[in-house]
Design an enzyme around this catalytic site. Sequence first.
Site, PDB file in Angstrom:
ATOM      1  N   ASP A   1      -7.505   6.393  -3.885  1.00 21.44           N
ATOM      2  CA  ASP A   1      -6.807   5.396  -4.709  1.00 21.44           C
ATOM      3  C   ASP A   1      -7.757   4.249  -5.031  1.00 21.44           C
ATOM      4  O   ASP A   1      -7.449   3.083  -4.781  1.00 21.44           O
ATOM      5  CB  ASP A   1      -5.558   4.878  -3.999  1.00 21.44           C
ATOM      6  CG  ASP A   1      -4.608   4.166  -4.962  1.00 21.44           C
ATOM      7  OD1 ASP A   1      -4.698   4.419  -6.182  1.00 21.44           O
ATOM      8  OD2 ASP A   1      -3.786   3.351  -4.499  1.00 21.44           O
TER       9      ASP A   1
ATOM     10  N   LYS B   1      -0.762  -5.125   7.939  1.00 23.03           N
ATOM     11  CA  LYS B   1      -0.141  -4.028   7.206  1.00 23.03           C
ATOM     12  C   LYS B   1       0.954  -3.424   8.074  1.00 23.03           C
ATOM     13  O   LYS B   1       0.697  -2.892   9.145  1.00 23.03           O
ATOM     14  CB  LYS B   1      -1.179  -2.967   6.839  1.00 23.03           C
ATOM     15  CG  LYS B   1      -0.601  -1.824   6.021  1.00 23.03           C
ATOM     16  CD  LYS B   1      -1.696  -0.868   5.576  1.00 23.03           C
ATOM     17  CE  LYS B   1      -1.123   0.240   4.716  1.00 23.03           C
ATOM     18  NZ  LYS B   1      -2.171   1.199   4.300  1.00 23.03           N
TER      19      LYS B   1
ATOM     20  N   GLY C   1       0.820  -1.202   0.000  1.00 24.65           N
ATOM     21  CA  GLY C   1       0.000   0.000   0.000  1.00 24.65           C
ATOM     22  C   GLY C   1       0.853   1.251   0.000  1.00 24.65           C
ATOM     23  O   GLY C   1       2.067   1.197  -0.209  1.00 24.65           O
TER      24      GLY C   1
END
Length: 617
Positions: free
Chosen positions: A421, A322, A303
């Site tokens: 995004d 993440k 990401g």
Amino acid sequence: MDRAPGLMSLKMEMLFAALILAYLQSFVLSNPQGDALIALKLSMNVPNNQLTDWNQNLVNPCTWTNVICDKSSNVFSVTLSDINCSGTLSPMIGALRTLTTLTLKGNGITGGIPKEFGNLSSLISLDLGNNRLSGEIPSSLGDLKKLQFLTLSQNNLIGAIPESLASLQNLTNILLDSNNLSGQVPNHLFQIPKYNFTGNHLNCGGLNLHLCESYSGDSGGSHKSKIGIIVGVVGGFVILFLFGGLLFFVCKGRRKGYKREIFVDVAGEVDRRITFGQLKRFAWRELQLATDNFSEENILGQGGFGKVYKGVLADNTKVAVKRLTDFESPGGDAAFQREVEMISVAVHRNLLRLIGFCTTTTERLLVYPFMQNLSVAYRLRERKPEEPVLDWTTRKRVALGAARGLEYLHEHCNPKIIHRDVKAANVLLDEDFEAVVGDFGLAKLMDVRKTNVTTQVRGTMGHIAPEYLSTGKSSGRTDVFGYGIMLLELVTGQRAIDFSRLEEEDDVLLLDHVKKLEREKRLDAIVDRNLNKNYNIQEVEMMIKVALLCTQASPEDRPAMSEVVRMLEGEGLAERWEEWQHVEVTRREEYSRLQRRFDLGEDSLYDQDAIELSGGR
């Protein structure tokens, strides 16, 4: 005066085209990083069925398989494990000065390790294990001051271990086992938490073979190991006793009707209290074990601020972790706090739910549910041959689900959220193939009191709205543009930018390609061939119309996400499409008229336009 609006529209189109052209040229011009990787591919004798998208004529490597770039398009990770190579390592690899991870294990690579590997000044992890490398370990590896993980196991390396490796202060893992190394192991290497020198002809400081190997973090002595076991057992009893006492008081408090928050900080974590609803605060060690020490093999994707790893918790729950990589840089830690805050309040069936987080003095991590069917992009373009094609019914459901998720972010969250995004790679699929919008790392709180201006445009080329690309101003309509491109990905199965189309036409942008085919009424040529004509052409036409309405050049002309939802449900599309068609016809006629005037040699008008476009904006 009548043609002023047309000229303004033409200028804006030319400006946008110039911006896109400048971006595309960055792919085509020579790129030293791309050149280095192409040289590596050729020297390693990569099989023809591997790395097919590594094209030496298009040397921007950020779109290539197994190559990951940072926000500045610098290559920082290359993973080429088990791809049946039989060649050697190219010295040109030394040009990758921003590379942090290089993994080439499990191949048949021969020859020596080039001394140019010492030029990889940013390298943190180097894995050349299980190959057929020969020759000595180059002393230049001692120049890799950031190196933490070095694996050269199971090769045919000879000679002594270079003394220069002892100067690597950040090294935490060195595996040199199963080679033909000889001589004395530098003493400093025994202080590294994890090492393995077995299967060589090395002198590890004694006759006992266990001195050549350590997985406990000690320096190899069994005395320390025994002490560690005793301390661990005693510590376990103490923790069990304390936990029992804590449980007693918690239960006692509940019986009295008290509503109290219990904070248990894990050693090594930041000593502060963060509570966001029902989020769980994970221990660092818990996530380290879940991801197999954040193994490169467990990477699901990347990401805006870090990598995402697949993990399995102690209770066998599958998660996606993440790991933020630049929270210490400007915006990094703020991005973590923003993401935790936003995701904790954004609760919707079509938005990715946050399970918990972890903070230490050096780490920031977010924990999500693992999406069994990965992303829409994976299902469209990266699925394995034995995996089923994403059928048309599912694609329709994904389109509507993603629209509802974005509608919630834009119109029902407080404060409202811009994703920034939106693309097929960021729309995930749960076990029932329901769409779940994820990756809020690029999201931005929507302040309705002022224009949203960012100092750095974030997103993915081909998905970025023209006004955001040229001015840095984002809004909910910025997401609408990205959503429109995502719809085109769903229908066509293609990428937003595809250079393979250069062989047949000029439209490398998916949007231009679809517009052309739609004008020619060639809808069947638009649809993903993997569907094998198993779709409803009227539904395809509807989805394309919605996509083209969402991707209009002017943000004011695009529908809001609530209107997109209604159009996908069959309400109001015909009226909006008829209005847009009228505007498009007028615009194309004006453009053709001006183009004919240019072709007739009216240079003064052309030059005047050129002057105005090159002036201040």
